[in-house]
Design an enzyme around this catalytic site. Structure first.
Site, short mmCIF file in Angstrom:
data_model
loop_
_atom_site.label_atom_id
_atom_site.label_comp_id
_atom_site.label_asym_id
_atom_site.label_seq_id
_atom_site.Cartn_x
_atom_site.Cartn_y
_atom_site.Cartn_z
CB ALA A 143 -0.88 -0.03 1.14
N PRO A 144 0.27 2.30 -0.48
CG PRO A 144 -0.81 3.72 -1.56
CD PRO A 144 -0.95 2.46 -1.10
CD1 TRP A 145 4.76 7.09 0.39
CD2 TRP A 145 3.55 8.85 0.29
NE1 TRP A 145 5.42 7.88 -0.71
CE2 TRP A 145 4.51 9.06 -0.74
CE3 TRP A 145 2.79 9.76 0.32
CZ2 TRP A 145 4.93 10.11 -1.41
CZ3 TRP A 145 2.66 11.08 -0.35
CH2 TRP A 145 3.84 11.16 -1.49
CE LYS A 188 6.81 -2.46 1.72
NZ LYS A 188 7.02 -1.11 2.23
N PRO A 189 2.45 -1.70 4.50
CG PRO A 189 2.58 -0.89 6.70
CD PRO A 189 2.75 -2.08 5.92
CB SER A 228 6.40 5.54 -8.35
OG SER A 228 7.34 4.42 -8.02
CD GLU A 255 -3.73 3.73 -8.64
OE1 GLU A 255 -2.96 4.40 -9.37
OE2 GLU A 255 -4.17 4.20 -7.45
CB CYS A 296 -3.22 8.37 -8.75
SG CYS A 296 -1.92 7.52 -7.51
CD GLU A 332 1.56 10.83 -10.02
OE1 GLU A 332 0.25 10.74 -9.67
OE2 GLU A 332 2.30 9.76 -10.02
#
Length: 484
Positions: free
Chosen positions: A152-154, A178-179, A235, A256, A290, A386
């Site tokens: 997962a992302p931050w 995993k965070p 990313s 994603e 995003c 981005e």
């Protein structure tokens, strides 16, 4: 006198554990720039243990009738509501997010999304059974894929964890998630919630596992022999690395990977309404989304009026402390992200003009002012790449053909929006814009029933909706002879 740091731990097979080798990393509150906790820096032994727990729990979880998995997910949703203030506090400290906005904009949709997938657990659809060869009946079985390795992302650590575990568990898979190494706190709390529900309802707590760590930990997860699927939100570079690693044993991959959403504003739009909505959609969560409305294309006849109105909206938009109910967004997530956003501004070409913002705010934490940059060209770095910060760029286009060409002229293809009163034009644009989502006269609303996911370098696979649920299942053909 120094304050003792809180100790976060992995959650493996129903137990909170330190990393096997004792390594840790500090976790920083981005609103203060100061460490508030330590988290495990997990290695191969920790990944092995988590995967073994998920693998052992899989057969029983897979074999439950869907109604039983639904009960678990509904109970998890209820528990999220009951422990909402704990989740809000953890996420605010994780990310520096305004408390009021986490309470209003994240908790309700997360609970709704878990309940949606609880229902999806009982909708395992396939084509009807039938005879497609004389003397034989064919049946389609839809099955879980197995153990899922999820990263997962931050930017939305709590909500993105929900987007990953809810469809996976609903479909009958077990999970190791995993965070991000910068935002582990809320995911560790989620583990406590889910573990308690599994325990209460008599299921193995190995169904859901959390391991904290860095990119190396994520690599070990993806390359591990146990998972049948790897899912990541992150990313483009991270997605490519995951796809390459997973290819070594042909794991299924769900990616994603970010976006560069075009916001196409035609001359017949209501400028005041468009500016109001676009500024919120561009600056919410500090632009760390995003799908954020950060690349605006405006028809030349209204360009100057629109830019002036947008710059005014930016100057009136507030960033600040987590307990200030008047702020729209908090800090950037980490020091590296602040450096990245500053770098885009510092490297602006001579023809660009900063209409508002463009600088760091305050002397502590990672706050950045709401920014508007005009005068840009299609091949400028800040248009093509981005930024992932509270920076809205503006370009001027002449006609619909040019708008489509420039909107599609980036490597990302996640989300987009069109602003016009002309219905036919809106329909043409929704067809020709090469993005996974096209909003018309709005930008950024999401619902559990509709898919989220893009094309090109934004990745593949869908989150949310029945399509997101399907991504966590596999199809099996069963054929039986009618001759007995």
């Amino acid at each position: 006198m120094t304050t003792a740091l809180r100790r976060l731990r992995n959650y493996i097979d129903g137990e909170f554990r330190d990393a096997a080798d004792g390594r840790t990393t500090e976790v920083v509150n981005p609103a203060t720039g100061e460490a508030y906790a330590t988290a495990p820096l997990s290695g191969a032994a920790d990944v092995d243990a988590a995967m073994a727990a998920a693998e052992a729990a899989f057969p029983a979880w897979r074999d439950l009738v869907p109604a039983e998995r639904q009960k678990v997910l509904l109970k998890i949703a209820d528990r999220f509501e009951e422990r909402a203030e704990e989740l809000i506090a953890a996420e605010s400290e994780n990310c520096g997010k305004p408390i009021a906005l986490v309470r209003s904009e994240e908790i309700p949709p997360m609970v709704d999304q878990i309940r949606f997938f609880a229902g999806a657990a009982r909708m395992l659809e396939g084509r009807s059974a039938g005879e497609y060869m004389d003397g034989f009946t064919s049946i389609i079985r839809r099955e879980p894929v197995g153990v899922c390795a999820q990263v997962a992302p931050w930017n939305y650590p709590m909500m993105m964890a929900v987007w990953k575990f809810a469809p996976a568990l609903a479909a009958g898979n077990t999970v190791v998630i995993k965070p991000s190494d910068t935002t582990p706190a809320s995911t560790v709390l989620i583990a406590d919630i889910i573990g308690s529900v599994l325990d209460e309802l008599g299921h193995s707590r190995g169904v859901f596992n959390v391991i904290c760590g860095d990119r190396e930990t994520g690599r070990l997860m993806v390359e591990h022999k146990v998972p049948a699927m790897a899912s990541i939100t992150g990313s483009v570079r991270a997605g490519m690395q995951v796809a390459e690693s997973a290819s070594k044993d042909l794991k299924r991959v769900h990616l994603e990977l970010g976006g560069k959403a075009p916001v196409v504003v035609f001359e017949d739009t209501d400028i005041a309404k468009a500016v109001e909505d676009i500024s919120v959609a561009g600056y919410f969560n500090a632009g760390q989304d995003c799908t954020a409305a950060t690349r605006v294309l405006v028809q030349d006849s209204i360009h100057d009026e629109f830019v002036a109105a947008l710059a005014k909206a930016a100057s009136e938009t507030k960033t600040g402390a987590v307990d200030d109910e008047d702020v729209l967004y908090g800090p950037l997530n980490n020091a590296n992200q602040l450096k990245q956003v500053k770098g885009f501004i510092e490297r602006l070409p001579a023809h660009a003009k900063i209409e508002a913002g463009g600088e760091q705010v305050g002397d502590k934490g990672y706050f950045f002012a709401p920014t508007v940059v005009s005068g840009l060209k299609q091949d400028d770095e800040i248009v093509q790449q981005e930024v992932f910060g509270p920076v809205i760029t503006v370009q001027s286009f002449s006609d619909e053909k040019q708008a489509v060409e420039w909107a599609n002229g980036v490597e990302y293809a996640l989300a987009s929006s069109v602003w016009t009163k002309d219905h036919a034009r809106a329909m043409r644009m929704s067809k020709t814009l090469d993005f996974g989502c096209v909003w018309i006269n709005t930008h950024i609303p999401l619902v559990a029933e509709m898919p989220h996911g893009g094309f090109k370098k934004s990745g593949y696979g869908k989150d949310l909706s029945a399509y997101g649920f399907d991504d966590y299942t596999r199809i099996k053909h069963v054929m039986t002879s009618l001759d007995g």
